[in-house]
Design an enzyme around this catalytic site. Structure first.
Site, PDB file in Angstrom:
ATOM      1  N   LYS A 190       0.838  -1.209   0.000  1.00 52.71           N
ATOM      2  CA  LYS A 190       0.000   0.000   0.000  1.00 52.71           C
ATOM      3  C   LYS A 190       0.874   1.260   0.000  1.00 52.71           C
ATOM      4  O   LYS A 190       2.073   1.192   0.297  1.00 52.71           O
ATOM      5  CB  LYS A 190      -0.898  -0.012   1.240  1.00 52.71           C
ATOM      6  N   ARG A 249     -10.073  -0.048  15.661  1.00 58.62           N
ATOM      7  CA  ARG A 249     -10.011   0.772  14.444  1.00 58.62           C
ATOM      8  C   ARG A 249     -11.007   0.129  13.481  1.00 58.62           C
ATOM      9  O   ARG A 249     -12.201   0.193  13.702  1.00 58.62           O
ATOM     10  CB  ARG A 249      -8.560   0.808  13.925  1.00 58.62           C
ATOM     11  N   TYR A 269      14.627  30.267   6.751  1.00 60.22           N
ATOM     12  CA  TYR A 269      13.488  31.036   7.272  1.00 60.22           C
ATOM     13  C   TYR A 269      13.479  31.106   8.795  1.00 60.22           C
ATOM     14  O   TYR A 269      13.644  30.095   9.468  1.00 60.22           O
ATOM     15  CB  TYR A 269      12.179  30.381   6.834  1.00 60.22           C
ATOM     16  N   MET A 325      10.388  24.264   1.643  1.00 60.07           N
ATOM     17  CA  MET A 325       9.602  23.379   0.770  1.00 60.07           C
ATOM     18  C   MET A 325      10.478  22.549  -0.161  1.00 60.07           C
ATOM     19  O   MET A 325      10.200  21.378  -0.403  1.00 60.07           O
ATOM     20  CB  MET A 325       8.610  24.206  -0.061  1.00 60.07           C
TER      21      MET A 325
HETATM   22  C1  LIG Z   1      -0.209  -1.617   6.854  1.00 59.15           C
HETATM   23  C2  LIG Z   1      -0.804  -2.895   7.290  1.00 59.15           C
HETATM   24  C3  LIG Z   1      -0.012  -4.032   7.506  1.00 59.15           C
HETATM   25  C4  LIG Z   1       1.490  -3.999   7.507  1.00 59.15           C
HETATM   26  O1  LIG Z   1       1.921  -3.394   8.714  1.00 59.15           O
HETATM   27  P1  LIG Z   1       3.473  -3.305   9.080  1.00 59.15           P
HETATM   28  O2  LIG Z   1       3.491  -2.821  10.474  1.00 59.15           O
HETATM   29  O3  LIG Z   1       4.065  -2.335   8.119  1.00 59.15           O
HETATM   30  O4  LIG Z   1       4.011  -4.667   8.898  1.00 59.15           O
HETATM   31  C5  LIG Z   1      -0.639  -5.222   7.769  1.00 59.15           C
HETATM   32  N1  LIG Z   1      -1.984  -5.294   7.841  1.00 59.15           N
HETATM   33  C6  LIG Z   1      -2.769  -4.218   7.690  1.00 59.15           C
HETATM   34  C7  LIG Z   1      -4.230  -4.356   7.826  1.00 59.15           C
HETATM   35  C8  LIG Z   1      -2.212  -2.987   7.426  1.00 59.15           C
HETATM   36  O5  LIG Z   1      -3.004  -1.919   7.268  1.00 59.15           O
END
Ligand SMILES: *Cc1c(COP(=O)(O)O)cnc(C)c1O
Length: 384
Positions: free
Chosen positions: A39, A140, A274, A322
């Protein structure tokens, strides 16, 4: 790759390191399949090359957050013969039908989403591959234990109508990066209970999974028959509290480099960048690094971020802007064009993403993931 694009700055992505990390993770979880979590553009490393390298090294699943990411993988040529692809973050009205037609493993945490899947499956004229997510304590996503019987009952009805196939039961850990955290064993116990409940009512999942990177690295009892590592695959420890990458046979995959675009002498007492939060303590030289928060360099690393220049660690002087920041070179005069290494594996004296995380008060996940699209990714060791 446009050569002028790599002169300013580049993120080198060592795919041999990534493949080695996947092999190390598979060895730690020998009884489980491995889902490479790609992801957020492969945590900033590039989703497609990372996915290819992970599959080359024995991953059989790819995991993304959004359906758009998962559909992009299918479009990039990762067909169902090459990889199962799962995605878990669906908005109401999401592209369920596209997901069914692309043979994605989709996920729901409740009955409202399940009904959307059922409607999409009717339209598609074929069953959806669907995984049910349990909230075993993360608080969550996922279905609360109290709501699980209703979700399971509705899913089994949908399965008997031929609208879905329950391909997985899964959950996510809250505190696995803190060794022996008191939430870990209760979460695993609740997961076993929720899996047993669904299986007693007829669910026949192909996969049961809860382990992220820290689970994969440190909790064999969390492996079930699939593990979902993300950050560890990129060679970064989920937390210094559980060890360094090397402790687990992992190597950081990304090296972020830039070219010094200007080196100049300035007198003592000169404000830098800055707000003048840095003032030169005496006559010195300043180097200009052409990366800034527009490239994902955290502004919180103003005055603290480490950079290797000419064999020495230098520190971001004053504010990260930036597009650029300054380092005080202490009178050294490296030629303009000298490489400044912000982070890498740490094997040649350079800082690591973890060092930047500490400098910026964040986690290394955020450091690599936020490196922006303006920084070209240069793939190293693409072929196995
Ligand atoms: C991002 C994610 C992972 C991987 O997590 P890491 O801590 O990077 O290994 C696994 N499962 C879900 C549902 C995630 O959102």
């Amino acid at each position: 790759m446009n050569e002028s694009a790599v002169v300013r700055a580049r993120a080198e992505i060592d795919l041999a390191a990534l493949r080695g990390n996947v092999r190390a993770l598979r060895a730690l979880a020998p009884g489980a399949a491995l889902m490479a979590v790609v992801k957020a553009d492969g945590y900033g490393h590039g989703m497609v090359p990372v996915a290819r390298a992970a599959l080359d090294a024995g991953a059989t699943w790819l995991g993304t957050a959004t359906p758009e990411e998962a559909l992009a993988l299918r479009a990039a040529g990762f067909g169902p013969d090459r990889a199962r692809i799962m995605c878990w973050l669906w908005a109401p009205g999401g592209p369920w039908r596209d997901g069914i037609e692309a043979d994605l493993d989709m996920s729901v945490s409740g009955v409202r989403a399940l009904r959307e899947v059922m409607a999409a499956a009717r339209q598609a004229g074929r069953p959806a591959r669907l995984q049910l997510k349990a909230d075993t304590g993360l608080g969550r996503g996922g279905c609360q234990p109290a709501d699980w019987p209703e979700l399971v009952a509705e899913a089994m009805r949908a399965e008997s109508e031929g609208l879905i196939r329950v391909t997985g039961l899964w959950s996510h850990l809250a505190c696995a990066d803190e060794p022996d955290h008191p939430s870990i064993q209760p979460q695993l116990g609740r997961f076993r209970d929720m899996v047993r409940y669904a299986e007693e009512r007829g669910a026949r999942p192909e996969v049961r999974h809860i382990a992220n990177s820290p689970g994969t690295l440190t909790l064999p009892e969390s492996h079930f028959n699939l593990v979902r590592p993300g950050i560890a695959m990129y060679g970064i420890s989920p937390s210094p509290a559980i060890g360094t990458p090397a402790d687990f046979g992992l190597r950081p995959v990304m090296t972020l480099k830039a070219s010094l675009v200007l080196v100049k002498h300035v007198p003592g007492g000169h404000g830098v960048s800055y707000g003048h939060h840095y003032v030169t303590p005496g006559d010195t030289t300043l180097g200009l690094v052409p990366l800034g928060y527009g490239d994902g360099i955290p502004r919180h690393a103003s005055g603290t971020g480490p950079v290797l220049v000419g064999g020495k660690w230098r520190t971001v002087a004053g504010r990260v802007a930036m597009d650029q920041f300054v380092v005080d070179l202490g009178g050294d005069e490296p030629p303009e064009g000298t490489q400044a290494v912000l982070f890498g594996p740490g094997e040649h004296g350079e800082p690591t993403a973890e060092d930047w995380a500490q400098a910026a008060g964040t986690i290394a996940y955020e450091i690599v993931t936020r490196i922006g699209a303006r920084v070209p990714r240069v793939l190293l060791n693409e072929r196995p």
